[in-house]
Design an enzyme around this catalytic site. Sequence first.
Site, PDB file in Angstrom:
ATOM      1  CE1 TYR A   1       2.499  -1.588  -1.908  1.00 12.61           C
ATOM      2  CE2 TYR A   1       1.697  -2.232  -4.062  1.00 12.61           C
ATOM      3  CZ  TYR A   1       1.668  -2.358  -2.695  1.00 12.61           C
ATOM      4  OH  TYR A   1       0.808  -3.261  -2.115  1.00 12.61           O
TER       5      TYR A   1
ATOM      6  CG  HIS B   1      -2.861   0.308   0.649  1.00 13.89           C
ATOM      7  ND1 HIS B   1      -1.758   0.833   0.009  1.00 13.89           N
ATOM      8  CD2 HIS B   1      -2.462  -0.925   1.085  1.00 13.89           C
ATOM      9  CE1 HIS B   1      -0.764  -0.031   0.046  1.00 13.89           C
ATOM     10  NE2 HIS B   1      -1.161  -1.095   0.713  1.00 13.89           N
TER      11      HIS B   1
END
Length: 327
Positions: free
Chosen positions: A55, A141
């Site tokens: 992010y 992830h």
Amino acid sequence: MIAARTHRGLAFTTLGIGCAQLGNLHRAMSDEQAEETVHAAWAAGVRYFDTAPHYGLGLSERRLGRALSTYPRDEYVLSTKVGRLLVPTPETAHQSDIANLFDVPADARRVWDFSRDGIRRSLDASLERLGLDRVDVVYLHDPDEHWEAASTIGVDTLVDLREQGVIGACGAGMNRADMLADFIAHTDIDIVMCAGRLTLLEQESAVRMLRLARERHVAVVAAGVYNSGILSRETVPDRITYDYAAASDDILRRARDIERICRDHGVALPAVALQFPLRSPQVVSAVVGVENREQAEAAAARMAASVPDELWSALATAGHIVTHELV
């Protein structure tokens, strides 16, 4: 105060905040706005925050760590992710990372790495950006194309870190419920984060995951509860996204029927969408992204809204939810 559900000694508030927006997802925000957003969520009772190196190439972790530094460490649950190493690329720092959806300088590149060394290096870098000596949960992830490495050495590495007390719990986060079910069935994980597959518009693919989670005492965090936009407004517009693409006529029809049922029972559609995953006892938190104080406060209000049993029954009767599979 928002309610909490406990797993492995960690108290997850039923409303969690996903912090991709703090990494300038789609558009930039100031450091001040990012900090105000986190403080607003805290003031509303949120105590679970999720981030990732992905992010904003670490920006989300840096901003979240600074904002949370004003609060006692034992009063919140924090998760981050591994699997994408950030490798510095100063030669491209003058470019933008917007092609990867984040409006930040492209001063690093993401490299898939589910090796033991890669996971340890990723976690160490996350701790440095967060300004912390520990995180509570670490997810693999988006291991969609990396099952073999992620389900073996990836999970084994996280389990070792858990057993050493470096992290509190380990798991995987992605938008494929079938693969998350496989992780639950074949590995020693504690928790999964499932994005977009446990919503008012979609549950079938999550049934096996939830069943296995119940049998193996694995917690579930529900993300993407608005299906990328279509369930996020009180009135479904003519043009809106579903699963990050333009919603089809069939999806629009179904969403509007759900909207009608919610309205008939006096509850706004987004509140019902947010609370729906929590009808499963395996779900410890529903995580949503927010980018300002108003959105943080609105999310807390949606979680606090009263949803009558008659509304859930009406949704089940209309064929929109399969409650017997979820509770």
